[in-house]
Scaffold this motif. Structure first.
Motif, PDB file in Angstrom:
ATOM      1  N   SER A  30       0.824  -1.219   0.000  1.00 49.49           N
ATOM      2  CA  SER A  30       0.000   0.000   0.000  1.00 49.49           C
ATOM      3  C   SER A  30       0.851   1.260   0.000  1.00 49.49           C
ATOM      4  N   ILE A  31       1.896   1.257   0.817  1.00 44.33           N
ATOM      5  CA  ILE A  31       2.719   2.468   0.954  1.00 44.33           C
ATOM      6  C   ILE A  31       3.382   2.829  -0.375  1.00 44.33           C
ATOM      7  N   GLU A  32       3.833   1.809  -1.123  1.00 42.50           N
ATOM      8  CA  GLU A  32       4.482   2.081  -2.422  1.00 42.50           C
ATOM      9  C   GLU A  32       3.482   2.646  -3.421  1.00 42.50           C
ATOM     10  N   LEU A  33       2.256   2.116  -3.385  1.00 44.93           N
ATOM     11  CA  LEU A  33       1.226   2.618  -4.311  1.00 44.93           C
ATOM     12  C   LEU A  33       0.846   4.054  -3.952  1.00 44.93           C
ATOM     13  N   ARG A  34       0.776   4.346  -2.654  1.00 47.40           N
ATOM     14  CA  ARG A  34       0.477   5.726  -2.235  1.00 47.40           C
ATOM     15  C   ARG A  34       1.583   6.665  -2.707  1.00 47.40           C
ATOM     16  N   ASP A  35       2.833   6.215  -2.556  1.00 48.51           N
ATOM     17  CA  ASP A  35       3.978   7.034  -3.006  1.00 48.51           C
ATOM     18  C   ASP A  35       3.899   7.305  -4.507  1.00 48.51           C
ATOM     19  N   GLU A  36       3.521   6.270  -5.276  1.00 48.69           N
ATOM     20  CA  GLU A  36       3.386   6.442  -6.741  1.00 48.69           C
ATOM     21  C   GLU A  36       2.372   7.548  -7.057  1.00 48.69           C
ATOM     22  N   ALA A  37       1.258   7.538  -6.340  1.00 45.24           N
ATOM     23  CA  ALA A  37       0.208   8.544  -6.583  1.00 45.24           C
ATOM     24  C   ALA A  37       0.734   9.942  -6.274  1.00 45.24           C
ATOM     25  N   PRO A  87      -6.642  -2.866   3.823  1.00 40.99           N
ATOM     26  CA  PRO A  87      -5.960  -4.162   3.764  1.00 40.99           C
ATOM     27  C   PRO A  87      -5.119  -4.464   5.006  1.00 40.99           C
ATOM     28  N   GLU A  88      -4.620  -3.396   5.662  1.00 32.63           N
ATOM     29  CA  GLU A  88      -3.724  -3.607   6.808  1.00 32.63           C
ATOM     30  C   GLU A  88      -4.419  -4.351   7.946  1.00 32.63           C
ATOM     31  N   ASP A  89      -5.671  -3.988   8.230  1.00 30.72           N
ATOM     32  CA  ASP A  89      -6.325  -4.608   9.397  1.00 30.72           C
ATOM     33  C   ASP A  89      -7.748  -5.089   9.128  1.00 30.72           C
ATOM     34  N   GLY A  90      -8.163  -5.020   7.838  1.00 31.37           N
ATOM     35  CA  GLY A  90      -9.497  -5.537   7.508  1.00 31.37           C
ATOM     36  C   GLY A  90     -10.648  -4.661   8.005  1.00 31.37           C
ATOM     37  N   ARG A  91     -10.320  -3.430   8.456  1.00 27.09           N
ATOM     38  CA  ARG A  91     -11.358  -2.527   8.966  1.00 27.09           C
ATOM     39  C   ARG A  91     -12.229  -2.041   7.816  1.00 27.09           C
ATOM     40  N   PRO A  92     -13.566  -2.134   7.938  1.00 31.88           N
ATOM     41  CA  PRO A  92     -14.428  -1.656   6.859  1.00 31.88           C
ATOM     42  C   PRO A  92     -14.321  -0.139   6.681  1.00 31.88           C
ATOM     43  N   LEU A  93     -14.272   0.293   5.441  1.00 35.08           N
ATOM     44  CA  LEU A  93     -14.187   1.720   5.125  1.00 35.08           C
ATOM     45  C   LEU A  93     -15.405   2.465   5.673  1.00 35.08           C
ATOM     46  N   ARG A  94     -16.582   1.795   5.652  1.00 33.07           N
ATOM     47  CA  ARG A  94     -17.818   2.491   6.056  1.00 33.07           C
ATOM     48  C   ARG A  94     -17.764   2.970   7.510  1.00 33.07           C
ATOM     49  N   GLU A  95     -16.908   2.339   8.320  1.00 32.08           N
ATOM     50  CA  GLU A  95     -16.822   2.766   9.729  1.00 32.08           C
ATOM     51  C   GLU A  95     -16.128   4.116   9.865  1.00 32.08           C
TER      52      GLU A  95
END
Length: 199
Positions: free
Chosen positions: A107-114, A135-143
């Motif tokens: 994730s961190i590499e993809l964020r850096d690319e952006a 993806p890091e902890d499976g936490r739902p985005l809706r929360e």
């Protein structure tokens, strides 16, 4: 004089793909130039190249995809979805898309690319059990971001997909940084005609 806007009509593969998605509805050169923050000379060159390989047709009412252009967009859409404008994040223009069958990623590499591609920020999410999660902890985005989560339901997501969200000061940067991240994952699989545009 800023060379990017000047005599050298330079464009990147991100511009070409953004133009193809934009031309799903006919648009004039000026509109494309404004939406993608490209000089009109660059847009002219890009459209000329796209029509020389039969992807774009020009009529009185503007430029649009040819049948072959529509097929190419369908091929690209098997790799990643059309960018969707979503709820602004941190007050910035925000776009999202889905990358299908993503390879392994950090994730961190993809964020850096952006961010290297002028995004102010990016969020990398995955789809698990029909739910968009971090993806890091499976936490739902809706929360954390219910409004964004609701918007992302408009995307054609399936389990295992990757959802990329980028935001930037303007539409062009948000859109192109998003496509750039998708290409960093799926670029080799693009149709040959598209790859050749920037060789």
């Amino acid at each position: 004089m800023d060379w990017k806007r000047g005599a050298y009509p330079e464009f990147k593969i991100e511009d070409a793909i953004a133009v193809l998605f934009l031309l799903k509805t006919p648009k004039g050169r000026k509109q494309i130039s404004e939406e993608l923050n490209l000089g009109e000379g660059t847009v002219r060159t890009l459209l000329k190249k796209l029509s020389s390989i039969g992807l774009v047709e020009s009529q009185q009412k503007g430029h649009s995809l040819s049948e072959k252009g529509v097929e190419i967009i369908q091929e690209i859409s098997k790799l990643f979805s059309e960018p969707l404008e979503v709820t602004p994040l941190e007050g910035f223009v925000t776009y999202a898309l889905v990358v299908r069958n993503p390879p392994e990623f950090k994730s961190i590499e993809l964020r850096d690319e952006a961010i290297r591609f002028f995004a102010k920020g990016a969020m990398i999410l995955t789809v698990q059990n029909g739910e968009i999660v971090f993806p890091e902890d499976g936490r739902p985005l809706r929360e954390t971001l219910p409004e964004l989560s609701e918007d992302l339901k408009k995307l054609p997501v399936e389990n295992g997909d990757l959802v990329i969200v980028t935001w930037a000061e303007n539409k062009a940067d948000a859109l192109k940084s998003l496509i750039h991240v998708a290409l960093s994952l799926k670029g080799e699989l693009l149709p040959e005609e598209i790859k050749k545009l920037v060789e």
